[in-house]
Design an enzyme around this catalytic site. Structure first.
Site, PDB file in Angstrom:
ATOM      1  N   SER A 150      43.235  34.154  39.401  1.00 40.56           N
ATOM      2  CA  SER A 150      42.142  35.062  39.734  1.00 40.56           C
ATOM      3  C   SER A 150      40.878  34.582  39.041  1.00 40.56           C
ATOM      4  CB  SER A 150      42.467  36.487  39.287  1.00 40.56           C
ATOM      5  OG  SER A 150      41.314  37.307  39.372  1.00 40.56           O
ATOM      6  N   TYR A 177      45.718  40.052  53.680  1.00 44.02           N
ATOM      7  CA  TYR A 177      45.205  41.296  53.121  1.00 44.02           C
ATOM      8  C   TYR A 177      43.862  41.645  53.754  1.00 44.02           C
ATOM      9  CZ  TYR A 177      43.250  44.527  49.565  1.00 44.02           C
ATOM     10  OH  TYR A 177      42.656  45.581  48.916  1.00 44.02           O
ATOM     11  N   ASN A 183      35.333  40.112  45.847  1.00 42.39           N
ATOM     12  CA  ASN A 183      35.736  41.084  44.838  1.00 42.39           C
ATOM     13  C   ASN A 183      35.643  40.472  43.445  1.00 42.39           C
ATOM     14  OD1 ASN A 183      38.511  41.068  43.219  1.00 42.39           O
ATOM     15  ND2 ASN A 183      38.814  39.855  45.099  1.00 42.39           N
ATOM     16  N   ARG A 184      35.289  41.313  42.502  1.00 38.52           N
ATOM     17  CA  ARG A 184      35.373  40.958  41.089  1.00 38.52           C
ATOM     18  C   ARG A 184      36.022  42.137  40.348  1.00 38.52           C
ATOM     19  NH1 ARG A 184      29.522  40.953  41.879  1.00 38.52           N
ATOM     20  NH2 ARG A 184      28.577  42.914  41.161  1.00 38.52           N
ATOM     21  N   GLY A 228      46.941  42.749  45.465  1.00 36.24           N
ATOM     22  CA  GLY A 228      45.581  43.261  45.423  1.00 36.24           C
ATOM     23  C   GLY A 228      45.423  44.580  46.146  1.00 36.24           C
ATOM     24  N   PHE A 265      41.497  42.752  37.624  1.00 38.97           N
ATOM     25  CA  PHE A 265      42.847  43.256  37.307  1.00 38.97           C
ATOM     26  C   PHE A 265      42.808  44.729  36.876  1.00 38.97           C
ATOM     27  CE2 PHE A 265      44.989  38.939  36.029  1.00 38.97           C
ATOM     28  CZ  PHE A 265      45.024  38.575  37.367  1.00 38.97           C
ATOM     29  N   ASN A 314      38.412  36.457  38.220  1.00 41.41           N
ATOM     30  CA  ASN A 314      37.715  37.620  37.671  1.00 41.41           C
ATOM     31  C   ASN A 314      38.168  38.038  36.278  1.00 41.41           C
ATOM     32  OD1 ASN A 314      36.226  37.920  40.129  1.00 41.41           O
ATOM     33  ND2 ASN A 314      38.084  38.764  41.049  1.00 41.41           N
ATOM     34  N   THR A 315      39.064  37.266  35.670  1.00 43.10           N
ATOM     35  CA  THR A 315      39.449  37.467  34.268  1.00 43.10           C
ATOM     36  C   THR A 315      39.040  36.217  33.506  1.00 43.10           C
ATOM     37  OG1 THR A 315      41.317  38.915  34.803  1.00 43.10           O
ATOM     38  CG2 THR A 315      41.373  37.801  32.669  1.00 43.10           C
ATOM     39  N   ASP A 368      48.127  46.947  46.760  1.00 45.29           N
ATOM     40  CA  ASP A 368      48.952  47.960  46.092  1.00 45.29           C
ATOM     41  C   ASP A 368      49.082  47.590  44.614  1.00 45.29           C
ATOM     42  OD1 ASP A 368      50.628  50.062  45.550  1.00 45.29           O
ATOM     43  OD2 ASP A 368      52.352  49.261  46.640  1.00 45.29           O
ATOM     44  N   LYS A 369      48.011  47.809  43.870  1.00 41.23           N
ATOM     45  CA  LYS A 369      47.946  47.336  42.491  1.00 41.23           C
ATOM     46  C   LYS A 369      48.967  48.005  41.577  1.00 41.23           C
ATOM     47  CE  LYS A 369      43.049  46.105  42.635  1.00 41.23           C
ATOM     48  NZ  LYS A 369      43.211  44.691  42.217  1.00 41.23           N
ATOM     49  N   ASN A 426      44.746  31.722  45.922  1.00 40.36           N
ATOM     50  CA  ASN A 426      43.981  32.908  45.558  1.00 40.36           C
ATOM     51  C   ASN A 426      42.606  32.857  46.238  1.00 40.36           C
ATOM     52  OD1 ASN A 426      43.168  35.268  44.041  1.00 40.36           O
ATOM     53  ND2 ASN A 426      44.643  34.653  42.473  1.00 40.36           N
ATOM     54  N   THR A 427      41.692  33.725  45.812  1.00 37.79           N
ATOM     55  CA  THR A 427      40.335  33.723  46.349  1.00 37.79           C
ATOM     56  C   THR A 427      39.542  32.531  45.812  1.00 37.79           C
ATOM     57  OG1 THR A 427      39.599  35.151  44.546  1.00 37.79           O
ATOM     58  CG2 THR A 427      40.314  36.225  46.587  1.00 37.79           C
ATOM     59  N   GLY A 451      42.677  33.807  54.556  1.00 35.58           N
ATOM     60  CA  GLY A 451      42.012  33.818  55.843  1.00 35.58           C
ATOM     61  C   GLY A 451      42.886  34.035  57.051  1.00 35.58           C
ATOM     62  N   LYS A 472      50.927  31.484  41.406  1.00 35.85           N
ATOM     63  CA  LYS A 472      49.824  31.593  42.359  1.00 35.85           C
ATOM     64  C   LYS A 472      48.656  30.757  41.865  1.00 35.85           C
ATOM     65  CE  LYS A 472      47.354  34.888  45.231  1.00 35.85           C
ATOM     66  NZ  LYS A 472      47.282  36.294  45.673  1.00 35.85           N
TER      67      LYS A 472
END
Length: 361
Positions: free
Chosen positions: A176, A322, A110-111, A62, A114, A178-179, A64-65, A249-250, A301, A216
């Site tokens: 994730s 991160y 975050n959203r 997340g 990718f 967000n996809t 270093d994409k 993940n988140t 966390g 993941k």
């Protein structure tokens, strides 16, 4: 490190978080990153996934994409760096704003979706790893699927074919939030198709061996999901398909005690301190169900040596962070390693690997 605390951090905190992130990447690419002064204590070294990690603390995907700054990030003292998530084709991600700070909670929502420049760009950046005169930190490559793709397995196979020869390990990111539809790929039938495509596309890495593959997973799994994925990981390990799990993940949940209420309602994945308890609970469950036979990477966390040690005692062989770095800066890495070593020694362990899963014994 003092420069970061007195000047850089206050400046970045005034900026939109995504702008601050882009400036940080540019600064690291220009050579402005710090270098750790000390060598790692050998008691922190751990052998896992067929590799010798100088210490168990790594950077989560997340940051270093596009695989632009894995070198500078490795030099701040991390034992390994994970780049991505990288999709076969470039994509802009979700509309902005899509990244939100919750400073009172030491958290981020975050959203992003990718957003990245695609596998070809990442490949060009990773090709620099061909010069192994200064190998640097171990580098993992986190793979995702394009938002509009209808064949997830083909996307993960394509990413593997393009990037595996420059990866020390690969990550199949199916968690994730967000996809659209991505988390549904955590079902064992869908995941098997993806993992088989990855295995077929893998090429030997820089060390001359095929890179191990980790999956993941999300923290928002039911007990049944965890049981199914644990059984899948054990079977996959036996058949050379899966080498480990990254947990987690988140989260899409919002704890009741979040302080930044105005931001807490934003859609997306929550990371940082509020994720620690749940992600560690899920990690502990995976370790128990896999009987310690599947290597686990603990994420979620982590902001102190005590947090990292708790993950390790719960069953993590490696730990990633991160969000805490965004708040505390690169000096945090040395602090975590120092305090992790002290906790390990206090408990009578002579090597960090001996502490893995200690809570289960």
């Amino acid at each position: 490190m003092m420069l970061f605390d007195t000047i850089i951090r206050p400046f970045l905190a005034r900026l939109d978080p995504e702008t601050a992130h882009r400036l940080t990447i540019r600064a690291l690419k220009s050579g402005f990153g710090p270098t750790a002064a000390d060598q790692d204590d050998p008691r922190l070294a751990i052998r896992v996934l067929g590799m010798e990690f100088p210490n168990p603390i790594g950077l989560a995907a997340g940051f270093d994409k596009n695989a632009e700054v894995y070198g500078p990030m490795g030099r701040i003292g991390l034992g390994f760096v994970e780049v991505g998530s990288i999709t076969p084709l470039a994509q802009p991600g979700n509309p902005r704003p899509r990244l939100f700070r919750l400073p009172a909670d030491r958290a981020v929502i975050n959203r992003m979706g990718f957003n990245n420049d695609g596998a070809e760009t990442a490949r060009m950046n990773l090709e620099r790893r061909g010069d192994r005169s200064k190998p640097g930190a171990i580098v993992g490559v986190n793979l995702g699927k394009n938002k509009t793709s209808e064949d997830a397995a083909a996307d993960y196979g394509t990413g593997t074919a393009k990037l595996s020869e420059f990866a020390d390990y690969l990550v199949v990111n199916v968690s994730s939030p967000n996809t659209p539809g991505l988390r549904a790929l955590q079902s064992t039938d869908e995941l098997l198709r993806i993992i088989e495509a990855v295995k077929a596309a893998k090429k030997p890495g820089l060390s001359g061996v095929l890179p191990p593959v980790l999956v993941k997973v999300a923290p928002d799994l039911t007990d049944e999901d965890i049981a199914d994925l644990s059984a899948f990981a054990l079977t996959g390990q036996e058949h050379g398909l899966v080498d480990g799990l990254i947990v987690s993940n988140t989260t899409i949940t919002r704890p009741d005690d979040l302080k930044d209420k105005a931001v807490a309602g934003e859609a997306g994945g929550l990371s940082g301190r509020p994720l620690f308890a749940r992600s560690t609970e899920v990690l502990r469950d995976f370790y128990r169900r896999t009987e310690g036979r599947v290597p686990l990477v603990g994420v979620g966390g982590v902001s102190s040596g005590a947090d990292a040690y708790a993950k390790i005692r719960a069953g993590a062989s490696l730990v990633q962070l991160y969000t805490a770095l965004a708040y505390d800066g690169p000096a945090l890495v040395a602090t975590i390693k120092r305090d992790l070593l002290a906790a390990m020694v206090s408990d009578g362990f002579t090597r960090i690997g001996s502490a893995v899963g200690a809570d289960h014994r």
